[in-house]
Design a protein around this motif. Structure first.
Motif, mmCIF file in Angstrom:
data_model
loop_
_atom_site.group_PDB
_atom_site.id
_atom_site.type_symbol
_atom_site.label_atom_id
_atom_site.label_comp_id
_atom_site.label_asym_id
_atom_site.label_seq_id
_atom_site.Cartn_x
_atom_site.Cartn_y
_atom_site.Cartn_z
ATOM 1 N N THR A 17 -5.145 7.979 6.831
ATOM 2 C CA THR A 17 -6.484 8.458 6.545
ATOM 3 C C THR A 17 -7.361 7.402 5.882
ATOM 4 O OG1 THR A 17 -5.720 9.334 4.432
ATOM 5 C CG2 THR A 17 -5.686 10.821 6.310
ATOM 6 N N ASP A 18 -6.757 6.397 5.274
ATOM 7 C CA ASP A 18 -7.513 5.330 4.636
ATOM 8 C C ASP A 18 -7.711 4.198 5.638
ATOM 9 O OD1 ASP A 18 -7.104 2.547 2.922
ATOM 10 O OD2 ASP A 18 -8.505 3.980 2.042
ATOM 11 N N ARG A 19 -8.985 3.879 5.910
ATOM 12 C CA ARG A 19 -9.264 2.897 6.949
ATOM 13 C C ARG A 19 -8.685 1.528 6.617
ATOM 14 N NH1 ARG A 19 -15.207 1.204 9.410
ATOM 15 N NH2 ARG A 19 -14.415 -0.410 10.826
ATOM 16 N N GLY A 20 -8.871 1.096 5.341
ATOM 17 C CA GLY A 20 -8.316 -0.193 4.954
ATOM 18 C C GLY A 20 -6.813 -0.217 5.087
ATOM 19 N N GLY A 21 -6.149 0.874 4.624
ATOM 20 C CA GLY A 21 -4.703 0.956 4.737
ATOM 21 C C GLY A 21 -4.255 0.980 6.181
ATOM 22 N N MET A 22 -4.982 1.692 7.034
ATOM 23 C CA MET A 22 -4.642 1.760 8.448
ATOM 24 C C MET A 22 -4.743 0.377 9.087
ATOM 25 S SD MET A 22 -3.669 3.374 11.100
ATOM 26 C CE MET A 22 -3.871 5.134 10.812
ATOM 27 N N GLU A 23 -5.788 -0.377 8.730
ATOM 28 C CA GLU A 23 -5.941 -1.706 9.300
ATOM 29 C C GLU A 23 -4.799 -2.618 8.881
ATOM 30 O OE1 GLU A 23 -9.779 -2.921 8.030
ATOM 31 O OE2 GLU A 23 -10.840 -1.742 9.549
ATOM 32 N N TYR A 24 -4.387 -2.504 7.628
ATOM 33 C CA TYR A 24 -3.252 -3.305 7.173
ATOM 34 C C TYR A 24 -1.972 -2.900 7.913
ATOM 35 C CZ TYR A 24 -5.758 -5.386 3.208
ATOM 36 O OH TYR A 24 -6.618 -6.106 2.419
ATOM 37 N N ALA A 25 -1.794 -1.588 8.098
ATOM 38 C CA ALA A 25 -0.598 -1.111 8.782
ATOM 39 C C ALA A 25 -0.550 -1.608 10.216
ATOM 40 C CB ALA A 25 -0.551 0.421 8.745
ATOM 41 N N VAL A 26 -1.706 -1.591 10.898
ATOM 42 C CA VAL A 26 -1.766 -2.085 12.274
ATOM 43 C C VAL A 26 -1.441 -3.575 12.311
ATOM 44 C CG1 VAL A 26 -3.302 -2.536 14.220
ATOM 45 C CG2 VAL A 26 -3.377 -0.314 13.068
ATOM 46 N N ALA A 27 -2.016 -4.328 11.379
ATOM 47 C CA ALA A 27 -1.753 -5.767 11.320
ATOM 48 C C ALA A 27 -0.282 -6.033 11.031
ATOM 49 C CB ALA A 27 -2.625 -6.412 10.258
ATOM 50 N N ARG A 28 0.303 -5.242 10.160
ATOM 51 C CA ARG A 28 1.710 -5.408 9.813
ATOM 52 C C ARG A 28 2.602 -5.106 11.005
ATOM 53 N NH1 ARG A 28 1.154 -3.276 5.342
ATOM 54 N NH2 ARG A 28 1.747 -1.122 5.700
ATOM 55 N N ASP A 29 2.301 -4.031 11.729
ATOM 56 C CA ASP A 29 3.089 -3.714 12.922
ATOM 57 C C ASP A 29 2.977 -4.818 13.969
ATOM 58 O OD1 ASP A 29 4.101 -1.343 11.973
ATOM 59 O OD2 ASP A 29 2.572 -0.076 12.925
ATOM 60 N N GLY A 30 1.771 -5.359 14.135
ATOM 61 C CA GLY A 30 1.602 -6.449 15.091
ATOM 62 C C GLY A 30 2.419 -7.666 14.696
ATOM 63 N N MET A 31 2.462 -7.978 13.409
ATOM 64 C CA MET A 31 3.250 -9.095 12.910
ATOM 65 C C MET A 31 4.731 -8.909 13.239
ATOM 66 S SD MET A 31 3.855 -10.182 8.912
ATOM 67 C CE MET A 31 5.027 -8.825 8.638
ATOM 68 N N VAL A 32 5.249 -7.727 12.930
ATOM 69 C CA VAL A 32 6.673 -7.481 13.142
ATOM 70 C C VAL A 32 6.995 -7.384 14.632
ATOM 71 C CG1 VAL A 32 8.610 -5.961 12.634
ATOM 72 C CG2 VAL A 32 6.855 -6.356 10.903
#
Length: 264
Positions: A17-32
């Motif tokens: 629900t948090d846009r900033g957190g969601m963006e970090y999560a997407v970036a983290r998944d892409g990294m892994v």
């Protein structure tokens, strides 16, 4: 393990629900995803990939979304390992849940957080010779949700005997050979991973009782001993000490060393 840690990290429970957190999560998944890809094969999806997906790397690297790029950073006078390097180290270490782990070279605490996701924060012990780095690692780990990780200022070559033996020891600095103290603190069925070499380094693995096995080429800073770390003030001798040193040296000279003797 990863799910429990995410629930413990307050700001990251609402990633959806948090846009900033969601963006970090997407970036983290892409990294892994890139590290798990068959063309690279740096880490396996479980447990290392799962752990890296759970750790908010941006809390350890003050670089916003760039924290999830596969690159290293400089912070607090130390190098922050690239995600691929940190992942490869943990993959080589092959920790199991509940293993007691020692990290020599705490850095900013990111590797310790990844290991905490796998073995549990209370089983992770990290040491660093630089006091400033220790303070930074403690603060980063607390903010990211891993306050149970122990971080202390110690000479890495001496390990952490008070908490030995360790099932896994990871050294994030290079040496010519495995320090004797670290060998002694390794459990009978434990594993140690560290870079060995000077100009040319290899990532070495030591399973207790076996010979050291050398693997892929790597490049790490050298393992420092007490007095070599940054931020330690150099103490210069006073003029009086210089005079006394010169006098004592002169008094030690014998025979032909004494230039005032006329040997002819």
């Amino acid at each position: 393990m990863a799910a429990d840690t995410r629930a413990r990290v307050g700001p990251f429970k609402s990633l959806g629900t948090d846009r900033g957190g969601m963006e970090y999560a997407v970036a983290r998944d892409g990294m892994v995803d890139s590290l798990e890809h068959e063309l690279r094969g740096v880490v396996d999806p479980d447990p290392v990939g799962t752990a890296m997906r759970a750790v908010p790397r941006h809390e350890f690297v003050d670089a916003d979304h760039r924290a999830y790029n596969d690159r290293s950073f400089e912070a607090y006078g130390t190098r922050v390992l690239a995600p691929s390097t940190a992942g490869a180290l943990v993959q080589a270490l092959a920790p199991d849940p509940g293993d007691d782990v020692l990290i020599v070279g705490a850095g900013v605490g990111y590797t310790a957080a990844v290991l905490a996701e796998i073995v549990g924060a209370e089983h992770v012990h990290a040491i660093d010779i630089a006091r400033r780095v220790v303070w930074a690692a403690r603060d980063n780990l607390r903010r990211a949700g891993y306050p149970g990780v122990l971080v202390d200022r110690r000479d890495g070559a001496r390990g952490l005997p008070a908490y030995a033996p360790f099932d896994r020891i990871l050294v994030e600095a290079a040496a010519l050979d495995v320090p004797a103290a670290l060998r002694e603190q390794l459990a009978s069925d434990g594993r140690l991973v560290m870079p060995l070499g000077a100009g040319e380094q290899r990532l070495a693995t030591l399973d207790a009782g076996d010979e050291v096995r050398e693997g892929e080429p790597v490049a790490f800073a050298p393992l420092l001993v007490e007095g070599e770390q940054g931020g330690v003030p150099a103490r210069n001798r006073t003029a009086r000490e210089d005079r006394e040193h010169a006098r004592k040296h002169a008094e030690r000279r014998r025979g032909w060393e004494l230039d005032w003797i006329d040997w002819d």
